[in-house]
Design an enzyme around this catalytic site. Structure first.
Site, PDB file in Angstrom:
ATOM      1  N   PRO A 761       0.822  -1.208   0.000  1.00 27.73           N
ATOM      2  CA  PRO A 761       0.000   0.000   0.000  1.00 27.73           C
ATOM      3  C   PRO A 761       0.859   1.264   0.000  1.00 27.73           C
ATOM      4  O   PRO A 761       1.978   1.259   0.515  1.00 27.73           O
ATOM      5  CB  PRO A 761      -0.787  -0.100   1.311  1.00 27.73           C
ATOM      6  CG  PRO A 761       0.069  -0.912   2.205  1.00 27.73           C
ATOM      7  CD  PRO A 761       0.875  -1.843   1.327  1.00 27.73           C
ATOM      8  N   CYS A 830      -3.420  29.273 -14.672  1.00 27.31           N
ATOM      9  CA  CYS A 830      -4.211  29.679 -15.827  1.00 27.31           C
ATOM     10  C   CYS A 830      -4.774  28.471 -16.554  1.00 27.31           C
ATOM     11  O   CYS A 830      -4.337  28.104 -17.648  1.00 27.31           O
ATOM     12  CB  CYS A 830      -3.360  30.543 -16.750  1.00 27.31           C
ATOM     13  SG  CYS A 830      -2.969  32.086 -15.937  1.00 27.31           S
TER      14      CYS A 830
END
Ligand code: ADP
Ligand code: ASP
Ligand code: MG
Length: 889
Positions: A761, A830
Site C-alpha cells: 500500500p 491559468c
C-alpha cells in the site's frame, strides 16, 4: 361603579392550537424503550411548540402478517385457534414488559379477538370479517401504548380511528378493494373538527383502519398506517405529519439493499409520490396525496435515532433536476396482448381496457406497438391471484391473443427532468442490455423511467446485486443532480458507521502548531508522523500478511521513509529516481527489502536496479528479449493483469484490457519460456488492480487468481496483491474496513498456505497524515458564483483536477465560525480546471488572508506537484510527538 374585568382580547381571538400528527410503524412500537421515545417526542412537541399531538400507531411488528395468516382461506379451525393463541400470548407478554396488567388493559380486546373465529361474518360476509380480523393488531397496540404512556404523568387520550376516517368508495372498485384497500374522505365540518379529541392535547389512535359507509370496519391496505396519518394530517390541517420508522428518511434506494444509498434530505410531493409508488416501502403510496392537497409537510424520521435529520417532503420553491432515486417492485404481472384482427383497428384499446375495468384491475405501465399492447398489474394496487387472472384472460381472449408474463420486477429511476438525462444513462442502459427487458416506459410527467424485467434478477443479494450495481452506475453517471448538496444527505453506510469510529482528525488538535507553520510560507504540506505510525501498526497487526512494502510514489518524504523503515516496512519503487532517493535516505537498507516495479522503464533503470540487488518485477517480455544479459540467472517477479480493474476513478484502474500494466494470463506460457531460456526463475506473482477500493473481496479475488496461476508455475514462493486500500476522503465516509480486509486475505491464505502473502500500500498509509496549508488570496463573486482564491492550486494538489477527487477544505483561521456561503475554491493557475473544491460551505473573511487547510493530502499531494506557470513547488514540514522535525527531505 361597575367593576367587571374586561375579557382579555387575546383569549377570545386565540386560535385553537394546531396539531402535529406522528406516525409510528411496527418496529417503532414493539419495544418498551421505543414507547418511551414516543412519549418523549409527543410531550416535547406539545410543550415546546404549544401544539396538540396525535400519534397514529401500527400493530406490533409481525402482527398484521399473523392476522393475515388467520384469514388465509386455507387455514382450518385448529390452525386459526393456534394462531390467535400466539397473538394473544405476544400481547400479554408485551403488556408485562410495559409493567401493565394484561387482563385489566387488554382483557376486553383479547376476548373480542377470540370471538372472531365463531363470528358468523366469517362465512356470510367474508371481506367484512377479514377487515375486522386485520384491524385487531392496531387496536391492541394503540390500547397498550396509551395505557403505558398515561402511567407516566401526562394524560394520553385514546380514540378509535374509525370514528373519524370514513371510507369513500371509488368508481369501478371491486369488492376486495372496497373493503381492504380503501381511500378516505378528509373533508370534515369545522364544528366536528373542533370536537376532535375532546380537548386532549396528547392522543393515540390506530393506523390502517377506517369505517365503511355501512358501519363495518374497512382497511387502507398493507402499509396503510402512513396513509391514516396523512388523512388525519389533512383532516386536522396539521402543521405537519411526521412518519417515524426504522430508517432515517427516504433514501436514493432501499438502504437495506444498497448501503451506499444517499439520504434524500428534501423532496417535493411529486417526486416523493413517484418514489413511493414505484416501490419505496418507507411511505405508503396513497399517503402523499392528502398531505399535498392540504399542503401539510411530511417528515420521515428514525425512531431509534431521533436526533437524525431525516427527509422533509413539502411544496418546493425550485426543483433540482436529476435522478434522485431508484426503486423496485416485485410481483409485477405483465399481460401482453396481440391483435388478431386488423392492423390499427379502431377501438382495440377501448375493448381491452374495458375488460380490465370489468375485473376491477387498475393498469400501471403500458407499452405498445402496432400489433401488441403490454400492460403491467401491480399487486399492491390489485388483488392479482390466479382466479382473477384466469377470468381476465378468458375475457380478453374474445378480442386478442393473451400472454401472461410473471413474476416480473419493475425497476424505476425517479427524478425530475428524466427526458434531458437519457444521454447520461449509457451505463445504465448497458446494464439492462444484458437482461431480458419486457417493457420500458417513460412517463410524460418527466419523472420516471421504468424497466420491467424477470423478477429473478432482483434475487441476487449483496454488493453484486442488480440494485447496488445500478445505484453505483447512476452515481457515477453524472445523471444525479449537479447541485447535489441541496438534495442528498449522507449515505446510509455513513449514518450507521459508529460515530466514534472516526476519531477527531489530528489537525484539529494541532491547529496552533499548524497556524504557526503557515506563517513560514504557503502553500505548504505538513505531515504528522504519529498518524503514519498508527496506520503502519494497524496494518502490521493483520496476521495473514507476511511482508509489507510502502509504495513510495505516494509520498517519498525522507521523514516518512525513515518512520516506515523503523516500523519494519520494505519499499516499492517505480523508477531509478525513487531507488536513488530511497538509498540516499536509508543507505543501510537491505536491498532485499526493496521491490522495483516500473512501467515502460529504460534499460538503464533495470541495469541500475540489478546492480543494487533489489527485487525486480517485470510486466512484459520486452526487457527479457532485448536485454537478456541483465536478467540471466536472476529471480524475477511477474506482474499479471488479472483481466479486471477496480478503483475510485478510471485513471487509477490498473488492471483490465484498457490498462497498460501487466501480462495477460494467456501469454504466461510464452513468458515462462523466455524466462527459462535465460536461466531465470519466476519466484513471485504480483497484481495491482487499482486504488481507492472499499470492498475487501477484490483482493481475495486477485489473491485466489494469482495463487492458482502460481500452482502451475511451480517456482513461486510469494504472492503480492498490491495496495489500493480506500481512504475516507469525504467527512462522512466510512474508514476502510481493515478487519474485513484481514479476514478476506486470511480465508484465501488458509487455502494456499505455501505462498508468502505480500502487500504494497501507498496511499492508505500516508493520506491522512498530511494536510496542505494555504492562504486565501481573493474573494470574488461572478454571475452569482462565489469564488475563493488560494495560493495553492492544481500545481500544488493535482488530484481534484485530474480525478475530480474530493478533499475536505477547512478555514483554519476561523475553524469555529459559522459558514457564510458556498464557494468554488480555486487556485492561481491559468487553467479553467484549477478548482480544488466546488460549492464548499466555508466561513471566509472578505479580505482574503485566512489560512486554510486541505485535508488528507499526505498521499499524491507533494509527490504530484509541479512547477507549472513557474509558481514553484510547495514547502514541506513534519510534525512528530516530540514537536517539529527539521523536515528537510
Ligand atoms: P414501518 O413499519 O415503520 O411502516 P416499513 O417497513 O413499512 O416501516 O418501511 C420502512 C422500510 O422501507 C425500511 O426499513 C426500508 O427497508 C424500506 N425502504 C424501501 N425503499 C426505501 C427507500 N428508498 N428509502 C428508505 N427506506 C426504504
Ligand atoms: N400494520 C399494517 C401493515 O403491516 C399497517 C402498517 O403498519 O402501516 O400492513
Ligand atoms: Mg410502513
Amino acid at each position: 361603579m361597575h367593576a367587571a374585568e374586561p375579557m382579555p382580547r387575546a383569549d377570545i381571538d386565540k386560535p385553537a392550537p394546531r396539531w402535529i400528527v406522528l406516525k409510528f410503524g411496527g418496529t417503532s412500537v414493539s419495544e418498551r424503550s421505543r414507547w418511551d421515545t414516543i412519549g418523549a417526542l409527543m410531550r416535547e412537541r406539545a410543550d415546546r411548540d404549544g401544539v396538540r399531538v396525535l400519534a397514529v400507531v401500527s400493530a406490533l411488528s409481525g402482527i398484521t402478517n399473523a392476522l393475515q395468516n388467520i384469514i388465509d382461506v386455507h387455514a382450518d379451525d385448529t390452525a386459526c385457534a393456534e394462531r390467535i393463541a400466539a397473538i394473544v400470548q405476544r400481547h400479554r407478554a408485551f403488556a408485562e414488559t410495559l409493567d401493565l396488567d394484561p387482563d385489566a388493559v387488554l382483557g376486553e380486546r383479547l376476548r373480542k379477538l377470540d370471538a372472531l373465529l365463531a363470528d358468523p361474518r366469517r362465512t356470510s360476509a367474508q371481506l367484512d370479517w377479514q377487515a375486522e380480523v386485520l384491524a385487531q393488531g392496531e387496536l391492541l397496540s394503540s390500547t397498550l401504548g396509551a395505557a403505558y404512556l398515561s402511567k407516566q404523568g401526562a394524560t394520553f387520550g385514546w380514540i378509535d380511528a374509525r370514528d373519524w376516517l370514513q371510507a369513500a368508495p371509488l368508481p369501478n372498485q371491486n369488492e376486495w378493494s372496497r373493503r381492504l384497500s380503501v381511500s378516505c374522505d378528509t373533508r370534515i365540518a369545522p364544528a366536528k373538527r373542533a370536537r376532535f379529541g375532546n380537548g386532549a392535547a396528547l392522543l393515540v389512535t390506530q393506523g390502517f383502519i377506517a369505517r365503511h359507509g355501512d358501519g363495518e370496519t374497512a382497511i387502507l391496505g398493507r402499509g396503510g398506517s402512513d396513509t391514516s396519518a396523512a388523512y388525519f394530517g389533512a383532516l386536522l390541517s396539521a402543521q405537519r405529519v411526521e412518519i417515524w420508522t426504522d430508517v432515517p428518511g427516504m433514501f436514493s434506494a432501499n438502504p437495506r439493499q444498497v448501503p451506499d444509498a444517499r439520504l434524500l434530505s428534501r423532496l417535493d410531493y411529486e417526486e416523493a409520490q413517484e418514489i413511493a409508488t414505484t416501490g419505496a416501502k418507507v411511505l405508503h403510496p396513497r399517503c402523499i396525496h392528502p398531505c399535498r392537497a392540504a399542503n401539510v409537510p411530511i417528515w420521515i424520521r428514525d425512531t431509534s435515532h431521533p436526533q437524525m435529520e431525516g427527509t422533509v417532503i413539502a411544496r418546493s420553491v425550485a426543483s433540482v433536476p436529476g435522478v434522485k432515486a431508484i426503486s423496485s417492485r416485485r410481483g409485477i404481472v405483465l399481460v401482453a396482448m396481440e391483435t388478431i384482427g386488423m392492423w390499427q383497428q379502431v377501438g382495440f384499446l377501448a375493448d381491452i381496457f374495458e375488460r380490465f375495468k370489468r375485473h376491477g384491475l387498475s393498469v400501471d405501465l403500458i407499452g405498445s406497438s402496432e400489433t401488441n399492447v403490454t400492460v403491467s398489474l401491480d399487486p399492491s394496487d390489485n388483488l392479482v391471484n390466479s382466479n382473477v387472472l384466469e377470468a381476465l384472460c378468458a375475457d380478453l381472449a374474445e378480442v386478442c391473443r393473451v400472454k401472461v408474463i410473471a413474476p416480473c420486477a419493475a425497476i424505476t429511476l425517479v427524478g425530475r427532468g428524466m427526458r434531458s438525462l437519457l444521454h447520461k444513462l449509457g451505463d445504465v442502459w448497458a446494464e439492462f442490455g444484458r437482461e431480458r427487458v419486457h417493457l420500458i416506459s417513460q412517463s410524460s410527467n418527466d419523472l420516471n423511467l421504468t424497466f420491467v424485467v424477470d423478477e429473478a434478477l432482483l434475487d441476487q443479494d449483496g454488493a453484486d446485486g442488480m440494485m447496488p450495481r445500478l445505484h453505483a452506475l447512476l452515481i457515477a453517471s453524472g445523471a444525479m443532480p449537479v447541485d447535489e448538496s441541496a438534495v442528498f444527505g449522507p449515505s446510509w453506510r455513513a449514518l450507521h458507521a459508529d460515530a466514534t469510529s472516526r476519531a477527531v482528525p489530528w489537525w484539529r488538535t494541532q491547529r496552533e502548531a499548524l497556524l504557526e507553520l503557515a506563517t513560514q510560507g504557503t502553500p505548504r504540506y505538513v505531515y504528522h508522523l504519529p498518524t503514519v505510525r498508527e496506520h503502519a501498526r494497524a496494518l502490521a497487526a493483520l496476521p495473514a500478511i507476511d511482508r509489507r512494502f510502502y509504495a513510495l510514489k505516494a509520498n517519498p518524504h525522507a521523514a516518512i521513509l525513515r518512520t516506515l523503515e523503523k516500523e519494519g516496512y520494505g519499499f516499492e519503487c517505480v523508477s531509478g529516481g525513487e531507488l536513488a532517493h530511497l538509498f540516499k535516505t536509508l543507505p543501510a537498507l537491505d536491498p532485499q527489502r526493496v521491490l522495483f516495479t516500473p512501467s515502460f522503464a529504460t534499460r538503464g533503470e533495470y541495469a541500475d536496479a540489478t546492480a543494487r540487488g533489489v527485487r525486480i518485477t517485470l510486466d512484459s517480455t520486452f526487457p527479457l528479449k532485448h536485454w537478456p544479459e541483465l536478467f540471466r540467472g536472476r529471480d524475477l517477479i511477474l506482474r499479471i493483469d488479472p483481466g479486471f480493474g477496480h478503483g475510485h476513478h478510471e485513471k487509477v484502474r490498473t488492471g483490465g484490457k484498457g490498462a497498460k500494466f501487466g501480462i495477460e494470463t494467456g501469454t504466461l506460457p510464452a513468458f515462462q519460456a523466455t524466462v527459462d531460456a535465460i536461466g531465470a526463475r519466476i519466484v513471485g506473482l504480483h497484481a495491482h488492480i487499482g486504488s481507492g477500493i472499499a470492498e475487501s473481496s477484490h483482493w481475495a479475488d486477485v489473491y485466489a487468481r494469482l495463487a492458482s496461476l502460481a500452482d502451475g508455475i511451480g517456482t513461486v514462493s510469494s504472492i503480492d496483491v498490491g495496495g489500493g486500500l480506500g481512504v475516507p476522503y469525504e467527512p462522512d465516509a466510512v474508514p476502510f474496513d481493515l478487519a474485513a480486509y484481514g479476514a478476506a486475505l486470511a480465508a484465501i491464505k488458509a487455502a494456499y498456505p505455501q505462498y508468502e502473502l505480500w502487500v504494497e500500500p501507498g496511499r492508505w498509509l500516508v493520506a491522512e497524515c498530511g494536510v496542505l496549508l494555504t492562504h486565501a488570496t481573493q474573494v470574488v463573486e461572478k454571475s452569482g458564483v462565489h469564488r475563493l482564491g488560494l495560493d495553492a492550486g492544481m500545481h500544488t494538489l493535482l488530484r481534484p483536477a485530474l480525478y475530480g477527487a474530493f478533499h475536505q477544505i477547512v478555514n483554519l483561521s476561523r475553524i469555529d465560525d459559522a459558514d457564510v456561503d458556498a464557494f468554488d475554491v480555486v487556485g492561481p493557475i491559468c487553467e479553467s480546471g484549477d478548482v480544488l473544491g466546488r460549492r464548499r460551505k466555508l466561513p471566509v473573511a472578505t479580505t482574503g488572508n485566512d489560512a486554510l487547510l486541505i485535508a488528507d493530502t499526505g498521499a499524491y499531494g507533494a509527490s504530484m506537484a509541479s512547477n507549472y506557470n513557474l509558481r514553484g513547488l510547495p514547502g514541506e514540514s513534519v510534525l512528530d510527538d516530540i514537536g517539529l522535525d527539521g523536515g528537510a527531505p
